[in-house]
Motif scaffolding. Structure first.
Motif, mmCIF file in Angstrom:
data_model
loop_
_atom_site.group_PDB
_atom_site.id
_atom_site.type_symbol
_atom_site.label_atom_id
_atom_site.label_comp_id
_atom_site.label_asym_id
_atom_site.label_seq_id
_atom_site.Cartn_x
_atom_site.Cartn_y
_atom_site.Cartn_z
ATOM 1 N N GLU A 168 -6.417 1.684 -8.578
ATOM 2 C CA GLU A 168 -6.742 1.091 -7.286
ATOM 3 C C GLU A 168 -5.719 0.012 -6.960
ATOM 4 O O GLU A 168 -5.078 -0.531 -7.866
ATOM 5 N N LEU A 206 0.713 4.143 -2.952
ATOM 6 C CA LEU A 206 0.288 5.523 -2.705
ATOM 7 C C LEU A 206 1.329 6.550 -3.130
ATOM 8 O O LEU A 206 0.998 7.723 -3.318
ATOM 9 N N THR A 230 -8.665 4.647 1.651
ATOM 10 C CA THR A 230 -7.449 3.917 1.979
ATOM 11 C C THR A 230 -7.766 2.941 3.108
ATOM 12 O O THR A 230 -8.103 3.351 4.217
ATOM 13 N N GLU A 234 -9.985 7.720 5.138
ATOM 14 C CA GLU A 234 -9.264 6.668 5.861
ATOM 15 C C GLU A 234 -10.273 5.619 6.292
ATOM 16 O O GLU A 234 -11.230 5.911 6.996
ATOM 17 N N LEU A 277 0.817 -1.210 0.000
ATOM 18 C CA LEU A 277 0.000 0.000 0.000
ATOM 19 C C LEU A 277 0.851 1.261 0.000
ATOM 20 O O LEU A 277 0.608 2.186 -0.784
ATOM 21 N N ALA A 308 -7.690 11.405 0.938
ATOM 22 C CA ALA A 308 -8.535 10.218 0.784
ATOM 23 C C ALA A 308 -9.253 9.933 2.102
ATOM 24 O O ALA A 308 -8.830 10.384 3.174
ATOM 25 N N ARG A 357 -11.437 8.146 -3.308
ATOM 26 C CA ARG A 357 -10.473 7.150 -2.827
ATOM 27 C C ARG A 357 -10.661 6.877 -1.338
ATOM 28 O O ARG A 357 -10.807 7.785 -0.530
ATOM 29 N N SER A 367 -6.256 0.178 -1.518
ATOM 30 C CA SER A 367 -6.703 1.528 -1.819
ATOM 31 C C SER A 367 -7.727 1.417 -2.936
ATOM 32 O O SER A 367 -7.396 1.031 -4.053
#
Length: 179
Positions: free
Chosen positions: A26, A14, A69, A95, A10, A93, A67, A74
């Motif tokens: 994604e 990102l 996360t 969370e 991840l 984004a 988005r 993601s």
């Protein structure tokens, strides 16, 4: 739709410079995938459903292509519905998983990959998932306890408890004809 063959963490995903280009990228199960460009039916359903949810006078807000996360993924659901107290103050984004995630199947998308993406969100706290198939005129509803139900015709669609929205499958797909 473009796919990266390299498995990514991840944090590495990102940092990639192109994840927010249109259409967005994604990360699901270490695999980076670019979402397909939406069709006109996809865009109409996304627009009308987002508006209907926002007009329901609830503590939730609907966003297209926002988005989220998760712990190791993601995702950018076609429609992300989150409680207003979870909307980030900063321009970032979301969370965590959306409260309700809605995916609209495009002609070149894999149904099973979208189901897996919704299930990933459900495992991380999403309370409701929809997969809309405009070709078959059906909506698959997924719940956190693993139940999956197929809705069609005059079936009433489940929504989050604090949302006053009474929709049938026929009403949703009538938006494609009533323009």
């Amino acid at each position: 739709m473009t796919t990266s063959t390299q498995k990514l963490a991840l944090q590495d995903f990102l940092k990639l410079p192109n994840i927010e280009e249109s259409p967005a990228w994604e990360l699901v199960e270490g695999q980076a995938n670019q979402k397909p460009m939406p069709t006109v039916h996809h865009s109409i359903l996304q627009k009308r459903l987002t508006a209907a949810i926002d007009l329901s006078n609830s503590p939730y807000e609907a966003f297209p292509e926002l988005r989220c996360t998760l712990s190791i993924n993601s995702v950018v659901p076609d429609i992300t519905v989150i409680h207003k107290n979870r909307i980030p103050i900063e321009n970032t984004a979301v969370e965590g998983a959306p409260d309700w995630t809605i995916e609209i199947l495009s002609p070149d998308q894999s149904t099973t990959k979208l189901i897996a993406k919704i299930q990933t969100c459900l495992q991380e706290g999403t309370k409701l998932g929809w997969l809309i198939d405009s070709t078959e005129q059906m909506i698959l509803v997924l719940l956190p306890d693993g139940r999956i139900s197929l809705h069609k015709n005059s079936d009433r669609l489940p929504v989050l408890p604090d949302i006053t929205l009474d929709l049938t499958v026929m009403q949703v797909f009538s938006w494609l004809r009533d323009r």
